[in-house]
Design a protein around this motif. Sequence first.
Motif, PDB file in Angstrom:
ATOM      1  N   SER A 226       0.810  -1.219   0.000  1.00 48.58           N
ATOM      2  CA  SER A 226       0.000   0.000   0.000  1.00 48.58           C
ATOM      3  C   SER A 226       0.847   1.275   0.000  1.00 48.58           C
ATOM      4  CB  SER A 226      -0.938   0.013   1.211  1.00 48.58           C
ATOM      5  OG  SER A 226      -0.196   0.106   2.419  1.00 48.58           O
ATOM      6  N   ARG A 227       2.110   1.174   0.375  1.00 52.92           N
ATOM      7  CA  ARG A 227       2.962   2.360   0.359  1.00 52.92           C
ATOM      8  C   ARG A 227       3.157   2.922  -1.047  1.00 52.92           C
ATOM      9  NH1 ARG A 227       7.897  -0.005   3.863  1.00 52.92           N
ATOM     10  NH2 ARG A 227       7.298  -1.825   2.614  1.00 52.92           N
ATOM     11  N   ARG A 228       2.968   2.099  -2.056  1.00 54.47           N
ATOM     12  CA  ARG A 228       3.108   2.568  -3.438  1.00 54.47           C
ATOM     13  C   ARG A 228       2.095   3.660  -3.768  1.00 54.47           C
ATOM     14  NH1 ARG A 228       6.233  -0.824  -6.796  1.00 54.47           N
ATOM     15  NH2 ARG A 228       5.147   0.025  -8.604  1.00 54.47           N
ATOM     16  N   THR A 229       0.992   3.724  -3.007  1.00 53.13           N
ATOM     17  CA  THR A 229      -0.046   4.730  -3.251  1.00 53.13           C
ATOM     18  C   THR A 229       0.115   5.961  -2.357  1.00 53.13           C
ATOM     19  OG1 THR A 229      -1.602   3.817  -1.610  1.00 53.13           O
ATOM     20  CG2 THR A 229      -1.631   2.863  -3.826  1.00 53.13           C
ATOM     21  N   ARG A 230       1.098   5.972  -1.462  1.00 53.05           N
ATOM     22  CA  ARG A 230       1.270   7.084  -0.527  1.00 53.05           C
ATOM     23  C   ARG A 230       2.136   8.178  -1.158  1.00 53.05           C
ATOM     24  NH1 ARG A 230      -2.729   5.029   2.405  1.00 53.05           N
ATOM     25  NH2 ARG A 230      -2.155   3.337   3.806  1.00 53.05           N
ATOM     26  N   PRO A 231       1.728   9.439  -1.019  1.00 50.80           N
ATOM     27  CA  PRO A 231       2.505  10.533  -1.625  1.00 50.80           C
ATOM     28  C   PRO A 231       3.965  10.566  -1.173  1.00 50.80           C
ATOM     29  CG  PRO A 231       0.328  11.317  -1.021  1.00 50.80           C
ATOM     30  CD  PRO A 231       0.449   9.921  -0.476  1.00 50.80           C
ATOM     31  N   ARG A 232       4.238  10.196   0.081  1.00 50.18           N
ATOM     32  CA  ARG A 232       5.628  10.250   0.559  1.00 50.18           C
ATOM     33  C   ARG A 232       6.514   9.184  -0.069  1.00 50.18           C
ATOM     34  NH1 ARG A 232       5.416  11.841   7.016  1.00 50.18           N
ATOM     35  NH2 ARG A 232       4.258  13.767   6.681  1.00 50.18           N
ATOM     36  N   PHE A 233       5.879   8.244  -0.771  1.00 51.61           N
ATOM     37  CA  PHE A 233       6.668   7.203  -1.416  1.00 51.61           C
ATOM     38  C   PHE A 233       6.729   7.380  -2.928  1.00 51.61           C
ATOM     39  CE2 PHE A 233       5.892   5.427   2.739  1.00 51.61           C
ATOM     40  CZ  PHE A 233       7.088   4.799   3.028  1.00 51.61           C
ATOM     41  N   ASP A 234       6.280   8.541  -3.429  1.00 52.58           N
ATOM     42  CA  ASP A 234       6.613   8.899  -4.804  1.00 52.58           C
ATOM     43  C   ASP A 234       8.133   9.056  -4.893  1.00 52.58           C
ATOM     44  OD1 ASP A 234       3.962   8.947  -5.487  1.00 52.58           O
ATOM     45  OD2 ASP A 234       3.754  11.129  -5.360  1.00 52.58           O
ATOM     46  N   ASP A 235       8.686   8.787  -6.058  1.00 53.23           N
ATOM     47  CA  ASP A 235      10.148   8.824  -6.176  1.00 53.23           C
ATOM     48  C   ASP A 235      10.716  10.207  -5.870  1.00 53.23           C
ATOM     49  OD1 ASP A 235      10.835   6.177  -6.647  1.00 53.23           O
ATOM     50  OD2 ASP A 235      10.358   6.320  -8.779  1.00 53.23           O
ATOM     51  N   ASP A 236      10.014  11.266  -6.289  1.00 53.50           N
ATOM     52  CA  ASP A 236      10.514  12.607  -5.988  1.00 53.50           C
ATOM     53  C   ASP A 236      10.523  12.869  -4.487  1.00 53.50           C
ATOM     54  OD1 ASP A 236      10.889  13.102  -8.648  1.00 53.50           O
ATOM     55  OD2 ASP A 236       9.073  14.312  -8.903  1.00 53.50           O
ATOM     56  N   ALA A 237       9.470  12.418  -3.793  1.00 53.23           N
ATOM     57  CA  ALA A 237       9.413  12.606  -2.345  1.00 53.23           C
ATOM     58  C   ALA A 237      10.484  11.777  -1.653  1.00 53.23           C
ATOM     59  CB  ALA A 237       8.028  12.233  -1.821  1.00 53.23           C
ATOM     60  N   ILE A 238      10.673  10.539  -2.104  1.00 49.40           N
ATOM     61  CA  ILE A 238      11.716   9.696  -1.521  1.00 49.40           C
ATOM     62  C   ILE A 238      13.078  10.371  -1.668  1.00 49.40           C
ATOM     63  CG2 ILE A 238      13.022   7.553  -1.874  1.00 49.40           C
ATOM     64  CD1 ILE A 238      10.383   6.123  -2.326  1.00 49.40           C
ATOM     65  N   ALA A 239      13.356  10.903  -2.850  1.00 50.48           N
ATOM     66  CA  ALA A 239      14.651  11.555  -3.079  1.00 50.48           C
ATOM     67  C   ALA A 239      14.854  12.725  -2.125  1.00 50.48           C
ATOM     68  CB  ALA A 239      14.745  12.023  -4.528  1.00 50.48           C
ATOM     69  N   ALA A 240      13.792  13.500  -1.893  1.00 48.36           N
ATOM     70  CA  ALA A 240      13.897  14.632  -0.980  1.00 48.36           C
ATOM     71  C   ALA A 240      14.022  14.174   0.469  1.00 48.36           C
ATOM     72  CB  ALA A 240      12.687  15.545  -1.144  1.00 48.36           C
ATOM     73  N   ASN A 241      13.269  13.144   0.818  1.00 51.36           N
ATOM     74  CA  ASN A 241      13.228  12.696   2.212  1.00 51.36           C
ATOM     75  C   ASN A 241      14.454  11.903   2.635  1.00 51.36           C
ATOM     76  OD1 ASN A 241      10.752  13.914   2.787  1.00 51.36           O
ATOM     77  ND2 ASN A 241       9.605  12.170   1.970  1.00 51.36           N
ATOM     78  N   LEU A 242      15.286  11.536   1.675  1.00 52.80           N
ATOM     79  CA  LEU A 242      16.542  10.869   2.048  1.00 52.80           C
ATOM     80  C   LEU A 242      17.434  11.782   2.878  1.00 52.80           C
ATOM     81  CD1 LEU A 242      17.401   8.861  -1.194  1.00 52.80           C
ATOM     82  CD2 LEU A 242      16.815   7.941   1.058  1.00 52.80           C
ATOM     83  N   ALA A 243      17.190  13.097   2.814  1.00 52.28           N
ATOM     84  CA  ALA A 243      17.962  14.019   3.670  1.00 52.28           C
ATOM     85  C   ALA A 243      17.695  13.739   5.145  1.00 52.28           C
ATOM     86  CB  ALA A 243      17.601  15.466   3.331  1.00 52.28           C
TER      87      ALA A 243
END
Length: 316
Positions: A226-243
């Motif tokens: 289900s995480r595939r549908t969560r906005p925080r797990f979009d690739d752009d968000a993941i890239a930003a949240n790696l900080a």
Amino acid sequence: MHTRKLGSTGPEVGVIGYGAMGLTWAYGGREGVDGVAVVHRAIDLGCTLIDTADLYGPFTNEELIGRAIAGRRDEVTLATKCGLVVQDGAGNRIGRNGRPDHIRACLDGSLQRLGVDHIDLHYLHRPDPQVPIEESVGALAEGVGSGKVRAIGVSEVSLDELRRAHAVHPITAVQSELSLWTRDPLAEIVPFCAEHGIAFVPFSPLGRGFLTGRLRSRDELEVDDSRRTRPRFDDDAIAANLAIVEGVQRVAARHEATTGQVALAWTLAQGDHVIPIPGTKRIAYLEENVGATEVMLGTDDLAELDALPAAVGSRY
């Protein structure tokens, strides 16, 4: 494991509990997982607060927990939830039902599936906007009066809803998401709980696994996750949240700990009434989570972690 009290009058439970949701619901990768063995290991390690819900499956999670605690009921503090319902067969649409008649029926169903004569902590999984929370909490309180429930809790409530619920019947625990990428409850809910002798029970204290540092792309998730549908797990968000992850990793390196252990230690440091319930399907990760209890973060560590950026993307 060290213990903390579940509310001002509740039992002592391990400072880290166990969230069982992923054993049957929401996350993929369950093939070959022995859920009973995972729960047994959690109990052996001192994760005595076991958290489930009638939603998960639906119903199959409670059945699994019932099998797992058979013969070990006295070793655990058992929490389950009601008030969310699956509105389609695939579980893609979730509705809310906080009507008293529904809550009463849910309690009896949970008792049967869990194979127990009482539930230690019965939560309202979400407030129902169509039902005053006083009515929902009143139905939960009936379970206490009948002896079927020891204590009641609420999940994902506003401060106003919590005040109103607590006025109807003492609330023992509030469950909401809290982690280094979801810090909203720290503003009002966590302090209110501390002031009123209520346990705060964070779900997803590892940011749905993201704060372990093991996830770098949405494509790494199973197709039914289900995480595939969560906005925080979009690739752009993941890239930003790696900080955020990189900041936790810097602290972890100083403590010779894993990133996930430091993320959990930060959650534990938010108050002696805070009892996180990380979930995992793998015993190795369960043992790693328990190791967070040995990570002692100093003032400088906490300041550094508190200064990490907010997460990009909404939770849902």
